[in-house]
Motif scaffolding. Structure first.
Motif, short mmCIF file in Angstrom:
data_model
loop_
_atom_site.label_atom_id
_atom_site.label_comp_id
_atom_site.label_asym_id
_atom_site.label_seq_id
_atom_site.Cartn_x
_atom_site.Cartn_y
_atom_site.Cartn_z
N ALA A 1 0.81 -1.22 0.00
CA ALA A 1 0.00 0.00 0.00
C ALA A 1 0.84 1.26 0.00
O ALA A 1 0.30 2.35 -0.13
N TYR A 2 2.17 1.14 0.13
CA TYR A 2 2.96 2.35 0.24
C TYR A 2 4.29 2.22 -0.50
O TYR A 2 4.72 1.13 -0.86
N ARG A 3 4.91 3.39 -0.69
CA ARG A 3 6.27 3.44 -1.21
C ARG A 3 7.07 4.40 -0.35
O ARG A 3 6.52 5.31 0.29
N GLU A 4 8.38 4.20 -0.34
CA GLU A 4 9.27 5.04 0.47
C GLU A 4 9.90 6.13 -0.40
O GLU A 4 10.24 5.90 -1.56
N THR A 5 10.05 7.30 0.18
CA THR A 5 10.76 8.37 -0.49
C THR A 5 11.40 9.24 0.58
O THR A 5 11.29 8.96 1.77
N VAL A 6 12.10 10.27 0.17
CA VAL A 6 12.66 11.24 1.11
C VAL A 6 12.39 12.64 0.59
O VAL A 6 12.26 12.86 -0.62
N ALA A 7 12.26 13.57 1.52
CA ALA A 7 12.16 14.98 1.17
C ALA A 7 13.49 15.62 1.49
O ALA A 7 13.91 15.65 2.65
N ALA A 8 14.18 16.11 0.47
CA ALA A 8 15.47 16.76 0.67
C ALA A 8 15.23 18.20 1.13
O ALA A 8 14.58 18.98 0.45
N THR A 9 15.75 18.54 2.31
CA THR A 9 15.57 19.88 2.87
C THR A 9 16.92 20.46 3.27
O THR A 9 17.95 19.77 3.24
N ASP A 10 16.91 21.71 3.67
CA ASP A 10 18.15 22.36 4.12
C ASP A 10 18.70 21.72 5.38
O ASP A 10 19.88 21.90 5.71
N HIS A 11 17.85 20.97 6.10
CA HIS A 11 18.28 20.34 7.35
C HIS A 11 18.48 18.83 7.18
O HIS A 11 18.54 18.10 8.17
N GLY A 12 18.58 18.37 5.94
CA GLY A 12 18.81 16.96 5.68
C GLY A 12 17.62 16.28 5.02
O GLY A 12 16.57 16.89 4.80
N ASP A 13 17.80 15.02 4.69
CA ASP A 13 16.75 14.23 4.06
C ASP A 13 15.80 13.69 5.12
O ASP A 13 16.23 13.11 6.13
N ILE A 14 14.51 13.87 4.89
CA ILE A 14 13.49 13.44 5.83
C ILE A 14 12.69 12.30 5.21
O ILE A 14 12.09 12.47 4.14
N PRO A 15 12.66 11.12 5.83
CA PRO A 15 11.90 10.01 5.26
C PRO A 15 10.41 10.32 5.21
O PRO A 15 9.85 10.90 6.14
N VAL A 16 9.79 9.92 4.12
CA VAL A 16 8.35 10.08 3.93
C VAL A 16 7.80 8.78 3.36
O VAL A 16 8.38 8.22 2.42
N ARG A 17 6.73 8.29 3.92
CA ARG A 17 6.07 7.08 3.43
C ARG A 17 4.76 7.48 2.76
O ARG A 17 3.91 8.13 3.38
N VAL A 18 4.60 7.11 1.50
CA VAL A 18 3.47 7.56 0.69
C VAL A 18 2.51 6.40 0.48
O VAL A 18 2.88 5.36 -0.07
N PHE A 19 1.25 6.59 0.90
CA PHE A 19 0.22 5.56 0.83
C PHE A 19 -0.75 5.88 -0.31
O PHE A 19 -1.28 7.00 -0.38
N GLN A 20 -0.97 4.91 -1.16
CA GLN A 20 -1.86 5.07 -2.31
C GLN A 20 -3.13 4.27 -2.08
O GLN A 20 -3.07 3.06 -1.82
N PRO A 21 -4.30 4.90 -2.13
CA PRO A 21 -5.54 4.12 -1.96
C PRO A 21 -5.77 3.22 -3.17
O PRO A 21 -5.32 3.51 -4.28
N ARG A 22 -6.49 2.15 -2.94
CA ARG A 22 -6.81 1.27 -4.08
C ARG A 22 -7.65 1.99 -5.12
O ARG A 22 -7.49 1.76 -6.31
N GLN A 23 -8.54 2.86 -4.64
CA GLN A 23 -9.35 3.68 -5.56
C GLN A 23 -9.20 5.13 -5.14
O GLN A 23 -9.67 5.53 -4.08
N ARG A 24 -8.55 5.92 -5.99
CA ARG A 24 -8.34 7.32 -5.64
C ARG A 24 -9.58 8.11 -6.04
O ARG A 24 -9.91 8.26 -7.23
N ARG A 25 -10.27 8.64 -5.03
CA ARG A 25 -11.51 9.37 -5.26
C ARG A 25 -11.32 10.88 -5.19
O ARG A 25 -12.21 11.63 -5.58
N ARG A 26 -10.20 11.32 -4.64
CA ARG A 26 -9.91 12.75 -4.54
C ARG A 26 -8.46 12.97 -4.98
O ARG A 26 -7.62 12.12 -4.78
#
Length: 314
Positions: free
Chosen positions: A44-69
């Motif tokens: 249900a999810y994929r891993e990514t990072v947000a690169a910021t001035d204070h370092g890389d911040i882990p972010v976990r992105v969840f995708q619904p089976r049916q995207r309604r919005r």
């Protein structure tokens, strides 16, 4: 509430912990539980990072089976700024994606006491600012499609991020959803201005002493706890905030302060909805989908997302 109901709810009483000493144990328990339930959600999810001035911040992105919005819910987890992470909140975020039909991006901000205030808040602010300035990074076209969401300490962080953005003259998110947020600095039943602190601070899930422990770990300097970025109720100016949904739990010591923050946001000219979930305990967003409290909250959340689409304050 009758005696039988109180007896049943008493089964959910918070374990009496000294968080200043026991927070590593709590983290280990959360990690152990996550290792048991986490694998079922990996698709249900994929891993990514947000690169910021204070370092890389882990972010976990969840995708619904049916995207309604097309909205993306940028989520800051609870745990008193000390416990919780994207792993332990994976079931709750997967549920959030499914029940809203939105993509959910969960931010793994730094925790106290290793990283006290403002480190975790800075992480949340940096990720939010980056996405609002370039919403295509979040997979949307408009900044108004990014919705800040947080529960408990995460609700506190969402509110503080919105205050920081306004104070710095930056675009704010169009909407924010604050789930039983921490908004005040005083949770001593003898001095707190809120009745819920006195009535529910020793009974269920979250206690007065535990909140105090969390504050001492997150903001070691007592005077700094009145900073509006720690206690948003202390903010002298609440204008220019996102359209806000504040959801509280009736049997939560944080109930009254969350609702008071919603009222002050409204008095400052912002669009605000306040909803109290009756007989609910602190932390109900992590309950199973069949929970009445959870289902009621998502009915209110979905109505809010439908009624306030893609709005960005001027």
């Amino acid at each position: 509430m009758n005696r039988l109901s109180r007896a049943v709810l008493g089964l959910f009483a918070a374990p009496r912990l000294n968080l200043r000493e026991d927070y590593p144990k709590v983290r280990r328990m959360q990690q152990a539980f996550s290792s048991l339930v986490g694998p079922r959600y990996r698709s249900a999810y994929r891993e990514t990072v947000a690169a910021t001035d204070h370092g890389d911040i882990p972010v976990r992105v969840f995708q619904p089976r049916q995207r309604r919005r097309q909205d993306v819910l940028l989520f800051f987890h609870g745990g008193g700024w000390v416990t919780g992470d994207i792993e332990s909140y994976t079931p709750a975020c997967a549920t959030m994606a499914e029940l809203t039909g939105c993509v959910v991006a969960s931010v793994d901000y730094r925790l106290a006491p290793e990283y006290p205030f403002p480190a975790g808040l800075q992480d949340c602010f940096d990720v939010t600012r980056r996405l609002l300035q370039d919403p295509r990074r979040a997979g949307v076209q408009e900044a108004g499609q990014i919705v800040l969401v947080g529960d408990s300490a995460g609700g506190n962080l969402a509110a503080a991020v919105s205050l920081m953005l306004r104070e710095r003259g930056l675009p704010v998110a169009g909407r924010q959803i604050l789930l039983y947020p921490v908004t005040h600095w005083d949770h001593d039943p003898h001095t707190s201005p809120f009745a819920s602190v006195r009535h529910h601070g020793e009974d269920y899930r979250l206690t007065n002493s535990e909140v105090q422990d969390y504050f001492e770990l997150y903001v070691p300097e007592a005077r700094e706890r009145r900073n509006p970025l720690v206690a948003p109720l202390m903010a002298p100016d609440l204008t220019g905030q996102p359209a806000s949904l504040v959801i509280t739990a009736e049997l939560d010591l944080l109930c009254d302060e969350g609702e008071e923050y919603g009222r002050l946001l409204r008095a400052a000219g912002n669009e605000v909805r306040i909803h109290r979930v009756d007989s609910a305990l602190h932390g109900f967003i992590a309950l199973p989908r069949f929970s009445r409290s959870l289902r009621e909250a998502y009915e209110v959340i979905n109505a809010f997302l439908d009624d306030f689409p893609d709005e960005v304050p001027a």
